[in-house]
Motif scaffolding. Structure first.
Motif, PDB file in Angstrom:
ATOM      1  N   SER A  23       0.834  -1.198   0.000  1.00 36.65           N
ATOM      2  CA  SER A  23       0.000   0.000   0.000  1.00 36.65           C
ATOM      3  C   SER A  23       0.870   1.249   0.000  1.00 36.65           C
ATOM      4  O   SER A  23       1.804   1.367   0.799  1.00 36.65           O
ATOM      5  CB  SER A  23      -0.909  -0.003   1.236  1.00 36.65           C
ATOM      6  N   ASP A  25       1.543   5.435  -2.260  1.00 34.58           N
ATOM      7  CA  ASP A  25       1.377   6.273  -3.442  1.00 34.58           C
ATOM      8  C   ASP A  25       2.694   6.540  -4.170  1.00 34.58           C
ATOM      9  O   ASP A  25       2.699   7.261  -5.169  1.00 34.58           O
ATOM     10  CB  ASP A  25       0.731   7.614  -3.047  1.00 34.58           C
ATOM     11  N   PRO A 114      -3.500   1.831  -3.420  1.00 36.31           N
ATOM     12  CA  PRO A 114      -2.952   3.122  -3.002  1.00 36.31           C
ATOM     13  C   PRO A 114      -2.869   3.188  -1.476  1.00 36.31           C
ATOM     14  O   PRO A 114      -3.325   2.278  -0.776  1.00 36.31           O
ATOM     15  CB  PRO A 114      -3.977   4.131  -3.551  1.00 36.31           C
ATOM     16  N   LYS A 115      -2.306   4.265  -0.977  1.00 37.96           N
ATOM     17  CA  LYS A 115      -2.179   4.426   0.470  1.00 37.96           C
ATOM     18  C   LYS A 115      -3.551   4.343   1.138  1.00 37.96           C
ATOM     19  O   LYS A 115      -4.489   5.033   0.743  1.00 37.96           O
ATOM     20  CB  LYS A 115      -1.533   5.770   0.800  1.00 37.96           C
TER      21      LYS A 115
END
Length: 348
Positions: A23, A25, A114-115
């Motif tokens: 996880s 970006d 994603p984050k």
């Protein structure tokens, strides 16, 4: 369970977990973490691989079916699930909970998302991925500006290069936080550096300017109060041939929106409501940035800056004296919080 990204390499030397979640970006670091997991599965005999892209039309039953079916070609399999939205929805939540509760044998599931913010990690599916007994959750954190030189130095050392401090700082400035660009330039220096030694002259001769100048980057820098950085972006835009009307459109649009929100707030409208009613609405991720800018001036001052934008427009059209590029520079500095006034009006 959470696994520190720095511990991933050592972990992968042992028995593999049924589920890995990467996880973050930062594209380069996430890609490298996923590559390390893929390499470990290949080394341990996971010779079959299936990839699922969970877009809005994805059938989550395919993931469960893949987990339940027997492989025709290999004893061990790697399943990859890419969740670009970071939100599986109701059907995805049910499928993930079911899979994680009873992961199939001889199968590794690699999930890339994603984050995940705090609220996402508190959902049922988020808790299952982050804290599940069958999962290893790897959070990839971005490299900030202060950490970037050290990151570059470590990366160069891994590539067998030694670099002077001036060379490292030059690379950091030129790539402007773009880790992929930094990695690419280091690979180039491996071919060009004599005896693995890199100094400022080597970098100056070999490293392309990988900074990406764009109008929206200029706006974000100005809202964040980054005066020097905004001027560098503005010069970059000019050097790339971007015309003044394009830049003025973006600046004027932002100033007009700030003036409107500031006026509503002065009249007692809650800031969150003003953000939502703005046209276009202020996205959640941009609200802290816009809030920071709003603290610099009252509504009347933002209105004056809008007049300055109108004056620059007249300069561009040849209807007023003055260099529009100087006007854009001063307007950008004003948005940053520098107490300047193109019109000569006093600060309010």
């Amino acid at each position: 369970m959470k696994l520190n990204a720095n511990q991933l390499g050592k972990h992968l030397q042992g028995s593999l977990a049924p589920v890995y979640v990467v996880s973050g970006d930062e594209a380069l670091l996430c890609q490298e973490a996923c590559d390390a997991i893929r390499a470990a599965t290949r080394a341990q005999g996971f010779s079959e691989r299936q990839v699922f892209n969970a877009d809005t039309s994805f059938d989550w039953g395919n993931l469960l079916q893949a987990g339940a079916s027997m492989s025709l070609f290999a004893d061990k399999r790697l399943l990859e699930l890419r969740l670009p939205s970071g939100k599986p929805g109701d059907k995805g939540t049910a499928a993930l909970l079911e899979y994680v509760a009873r992961p199939p044998e001889d199968t590794v599931l690699l999930i890339s998302v994603p984050k995940l913010d705090g609220s996402a990690q508190k959902t049922k599916w988020g808790k299952a991925l982050v804290d599940g007994a069958q999962t290893q959750f790897i959070q990839i954190w971005p490299v900030d500006a202060h950490q970037l030189p050290q990151w570059i130095r470590q990366r160069m050392a891994q590539a067998g290069l030694s670099a002077s401090q001036e060379a490292v700082e030059m690379i950091a400035v030129r790539v402007e936080g773009n880790l992929l660009a930094a990695a690419q330039e280091i690979e180039k220096l491996k071919l060009l550096a004599e005896n693995g030694s890199v100094d400022a002259d080597t970098v100056h001769a070999a490293v392309a300017d990988s900074a990406r100048f764009d109008v929206f980057g200029l706006i974000d820098a100005a809202l964040n109060g980054e005066a020097a950085h905004s001027q560098r972006i503005l010069e970059g835009l000019r050097g790339e041939g971007v015309e003044p009307p394009v830049i003025l459109w973006a600046l004027a649009r932002e100033v007009r929106q700030l003036a409107s929100i500031a006026q509503q707030y002065a009249q007692g409208v809650p800031l969150e409501k003003a953000f939502s009613s703005a046209r276009p609405p202020i996205w959640d991720k941009r609200r802290p940035l816009v809030s920071k800018a709003l603290q610099r001036y009252p509504a009347a001052r933002w209105a004056l800056l809008l007049q300055d934008a109108q004056r620059i427009d007249a300069q561009i059209k040849g209807q007023a004296a003055g260099d529009p590029w100087i006007g854009l520079s001063l307007l950008t500095l004003s948005v940053c919080g520098q107490r300047l006034a193109l019109s000569g009006a006093s600060d309010l």
